[in-house]
Write an enzyme that holds these catalytic residues in place. Structure first.
Site, short mmCIF file in Angstrom:
data_model
loop_
_atom_site.label_atom_id
_atom_site.label_comp_id
_atom_site.label_asym_id
_atom_site.label_seq_id
_atom_site.Cartn_x
_atom_site.Cartn_y
_atom_site.Cartn_z
N GLY A 72 -36.43 15.42 -20.03
CA GLY A 72 -37.69 15.49 -19.14
C GLY A 72 -37.77 14.36 -18.35
O GLY A 72 -36.87 13.60 -18.12
N GLN A 73 -39.17 14.15 -17.73
CA GLN A 73 -39.05 13.09 -16.66
C GLN A 73 -40.05 12.14 -17.07
O GLN A 73 -40.26 11.77 -18.11
CB GLN A 73 -39.70 13.79 -15.31
N VAL A 74 -41.21 11.88 -16.20
CA VAL A 74 -41.86 10.53 -16.34
C VAL A 74 -43.04 10.79 -17.05
O VAL A 74 -43.72 12.13 -16.65
CB VAL A 74 -42.34 9.89 -15.29
N THR A 75 -43.62 10.49 -17.89
CA THR A 75 -45.07 10.43 -18.50
C THR A 75 -45.67 9.29 -19.00
O THR A 75 -45.23 8.06 -18.62
CB THR A 75 -44.90 11.32 -19.84
N SER A 137 -47.63 16.87 -24.08
CA SER A 137 -46.18 16.72 -23.66
C SER A 137 -45.11 17.05 -24.61
O SER A 137 -45.57 16.35 -25.75
CB SER A 137 -45.98 15.55 -22.82
N LEU A 138 -43.81 17.27 -24.40
CA LEU A 138 -42.73 17.29 -25.37
C LEU A 138 -41.85 16.57 -24.61
O LEU A 138 -41.49 16.64 -23.49
CB LEU A 138 -42.31 18.72 -25.71
N LEU A 151 -43.61 14.35 -29.51
CA LEU A 151 -44.65 15.12 -28.80
C LEU A 151 -45.71 14.15 -28.56
O LEU A 151 -45.90 13.13 -29.30
CB LEU A 151 -45.49 16.10 -29.50
N ALA A 152 -46.56 14.36 -27.61
CA ALA A 152 -47.67 13.66 -27.28
C ALA A 152 -48.94 14.43 -26.96
O ALA A 152 -48.71 15.17 -26.03
CB ALA A 152 -47.42 12.48 -26.26
N CYS A 168 -44.46 14.67 -15.71
CA CYS A 168 -43.59 15.29 -15.94
C CYS A 168 -42.67 15.87 -14.73
O CYS A 168 -42.11 17.19 -14.78
CB CYS A 168 -44.01 16.59 -16.68
#
Length: 218
Positions: A72-75, A137-138, A151-152, A168
């Site tokens: 994934g990308q930014v979170t 988010s995952l 997960l969040a 994301c």
């Protein structure tokens, strides 16, 4: 059905401490090692996944940015967000990656339904959404047949830092949280309900509470 899924409630913990402990736990586990879920909150931090692009970090300001080894990308992570790190032997469970992601999404959808919140997954954007706004988010990593990261779920937090990034990788993606959807809630109750739903959707027979910290992994 696997017998028990162990849960370790670690409270508020530095992101990099948890991340490096996850790596060491995963690298050191044997074939018979029991699966664990670590339930945590983090001080404010942006994490950039392996697919992350610098242009999605708009104005991080004084919030640290950590480049990590999940997908994934930014979170963003911060207090009031419930993070569950899933250290699972997915080979032993017989799950493929897509199956695992779907099971996690269904866990969150069922949890939110407990609060009367109708949520859904998106085929092209992992995570869980309420009326198009992202509520969870995952991000996973599989190494030697075992998962880590996880997960969040936005429970009751300051969502402003999400506006400093393209969450994301999606510009203008709206974010929401459980407290905005369901009113006043108890964080500890959400955590307990998440435990129950993970046990159900990951096909474990029961849950176990693990004591002690993770200092021996960091």
């Amino acid at each position: 059905m696997t017998v028990a899924l162990g849960f370790r409630d670690l409270g508020l913990i530095d992101y990099e401490t948890a991340w490096h402990a996850m790596q060491r736990f995963t690298d050191g586990r044997g074939r018979e090692a029991a699966d664990e879920v670590w339930l945590v909150q983090h001080p404010p931090v942006f994490t950039q996944g392996q697919s992350g692009k610098a242009e999605h970090l708009l104005l991080p300001g004084n919030i640290p940015v950590v480049q990590v080894d999940r997908g994934g990308q930014v979170t963003y992570h911060g207090p009031g967000q419930l993070v569950a790190y899933l250290m699972l032997d997915v080979r032993r469970l017989g799950f493929g990656v897509r199956d695992l992601v779907t099971r996690i999404e269904n866990t969150l959808i069922a949890l939110l339904a407990d609060y009367g919140v109708k949520a859904a997954a998106k085929a092209d954007a992992p995570g869980v959404y309420v009326d198009g706004a992202k509520i969870a988010s995952l991000g996973l990593r599989i190494r030697n047949g075992c998962s880590f990261h996880g997960l969040a779920l936005n429970v009751d937090m300051d969502l402003e830092p999400f506006r400093r990034i393209n969450p994301c990788g999606y510009a203008g993606l709206a974010m929401t949280q459980l407290s905005d959807q369901a009113g006043q809630i108890e964080f500890s109750e959400v955590s307990a309900r998440l435990r129950a739903q993970l046990v159900k959707h990951l096909d474990y027979a029961e849950q176990a509470t693990l004591t002690g910290g993770i200092n021996h992994y960091d």
